[in-house]
Design an enzyme around this catalytic site. Sequence first.
Site, PDB file in Angstrom:
ATOM      1  N   ASP A 260       0.859  -1.177   0.000  1.00  0.00           N
ATOM      2  CA  ASP A 260       0.000   0.000   0.000  1.00  0.00           C
ATOM      3  C   ASP A 260       0.895   1.227   0.000  1.00  0.00           C
ATOM      4  O   ASP A 260       2.024   1.195   0.474  1.00  0.00           O
ATOM      5  CB  ASP A 260      -0.888  -0.023   1.249  1.00  0.00           C
TER       6      ASP A 260
ATOM      7  N   ASP B 234      -8.397  -7.303   0.285  1.00  0.00           N
ATOM      8  CA  ASP B 234      -7.541  -7.415   1.463  1.00  0.00           C
ATOM      9  C   ASP B 234      -8.273  -6.838   2.653  1.00  0.00           C
ATOM     10  O   ASP B 234      -9.137  -5.968   2.500  1.00  0.00           O
ATOM     11  CB  ASP B 234      -6.224  -6.654   1.259  1.00  0.00           C
TER      12      ASP B 234
ATOM     13  N   CYS C 247     -13.305 -27.533   7.841  1.00  0.00           N
ATOM     14  CA  CYS C 247     -12.108 -26.748   7.545  1.00  0.00           C
ATOM     15  C   CYS C 247     -10.850 -27.607   7.649  1.00  0.00           C
ATOM     16  O   CYS C 247     -10.658 -28.319   8.640  1.00  0.00           O
ATOM     17  CB  CYS C 247     -12.012 -25.564   8.502  1.00  0.00           C
TER      18      CYS C 247
ATOM     19  N   CYS D 126      -7.747 -26.582   8.054  1.00  0.00           N
ATOM     20  CA  CYS D 126      -6.605 -25.915   8.673  1.00  0.00           C
ATOM     21  C   CYS D 126      -6.109 -26.675   9.898  1.00  0.00           C
ATOM     22  O   CYS D 126      -6.830 -27.483  10.499  1.00  0.00           O
ATOM     23  CB  CYS D 126      -6.957 -24.464   9.032  1.00  0.00           C
TER      24      CYS D 126
ATOM     25  N   CYS E 272      -8.407 -26.461  13.077  1.00  0.00           N
ATOM     26  CA  CYS E 272      -9.631 -27.263  13.080  1.00  0.00           C
ATOM     27  C   CYS E 272      -9.360 -28.758  13.060  1.00  0.00           C
ATOM     28  O   CYS E 272     -10.166 -29.550  13.551  1.00  0.00           O
ATOM     29  CB  CYS E 272     -10.498 -26.868  11.887  1.00  0.00           C
TER      30      CYS E 272
ATOM     31  N   HIS F 148      -6.963 -20.047  11.381  1.00  0.00           N
ATOM     32  CA  HIS F 148      -8.261 -20.500  10.882  1.00  0.00           C
ATOM     33  C   HIS F 148      -8.965 -19.390  10.110  1.00  0.00           C
ATOM     34  O   HIS F 148      -9.512 -19.625   9.024  1.00  0.00           O
ATOM     35  CB  HIS F 148      -9.165 -20.963  12.021  1.00  0.00           C
TER      36      HIS F 148
END
Length: 366
Positions: free
Chosen positions: A95, A268, A306, A308, A311, A337
């Site tokens: 940015d 984002d 999920c 991940c 999880c 997560h």
Amino acid sequence: MSQSFSFNSQAFCSYTKARAGVFSTPHGNIDTPRFMPVGTLANVKTLTPAQLQAAGAQMILANTYHLHLQPGESIVAGAGGLHKFMAWGGPILTDSGGFQVFSLGDIRTISETGVKFRSPRDGSMIDLTPERSIQIQNELGADVIMAFDECPPYPASREEVELATNRTYRWLQRCMKAHQRQDQALFGIVQGGVYADMRSMAARQLVDLDLPGYAIGGVSVGEPGELIDDIVKVTTPLLPEDKPRYLMGVGTHREMVRAIASGIDLFDCVIPTRLGRHGSALVRGERWNLKNAKFREDFRPLDESCPCYCCQNFSRAYLSHLVRAKEALGFTLLSLHNVTELIRFTQRIRDAILGDRFTTEFASWL
């Protein structure tokens, strides 16, 4: 667009303007639509690059303003650029610092030259101009860099927004002249507040400059969600189909689905890690506060669907315990997560667009 960058559309929704594509950069491809995690100070808070890769992150962000203050762009350049400095081999976007300067409020002074403000670190006076922003970003070495813009607040008078929008265009022209690296794509930012005619004018002006990509800025600064929808619907169709379109600072499920329906490719937001650090999880579009008593003896995974690490290995009860005890591991697991959730969400949208099932599978969000 230089040979190092390209955008190719792969599929379009039959009923909306949603599209799936691939944005190619020197450090790899981004499958769009895609959520990009925010790594303000060259790190996505609480997460390692390996964890981000496991979460499915393809492109991450860093911030010019914050990295200029600490550690300084010369140190990052001395390390070989952002990619080596933070050990992230994939694409990076920086940015320009415009939004952070906007958030400084009364302690900054905006003029045609640029923005002057005192460093919150040591009190020294900083003069951030379009040329200086680009110079800093050239030294940082991200794949995509953003033009320095003036982000008007909400609410703001039409006169205030018009001044900021016109100045943003003049600053963009100066950014283009200052830009020195062919391996970095300079994106312009469409401003215009909540005024449709100004958004349209700004978009057309930027398109005439034939930039590598375009962003819609000045949203999520306090305006209602309905106005964000209106801004995106007005602006996005005016941006080229053969260039990536980026909606800055937006990352909720609902906002992303609706923006994708208008033709947005990239998003984002700090939401996933910020919520994680405050003990909250994003689960199928809902926000869960793990401090709530109902989770104390809930031994199920956070989200059974999920993949991940959080999880697959830990229960809601354990996460509730970590959050209540203020253990850093809890914030890391929830952030992991949450980032995975938003990336998977945009990946599911992408898959639906490729199969022309977008309006069917995501009708409840539209």
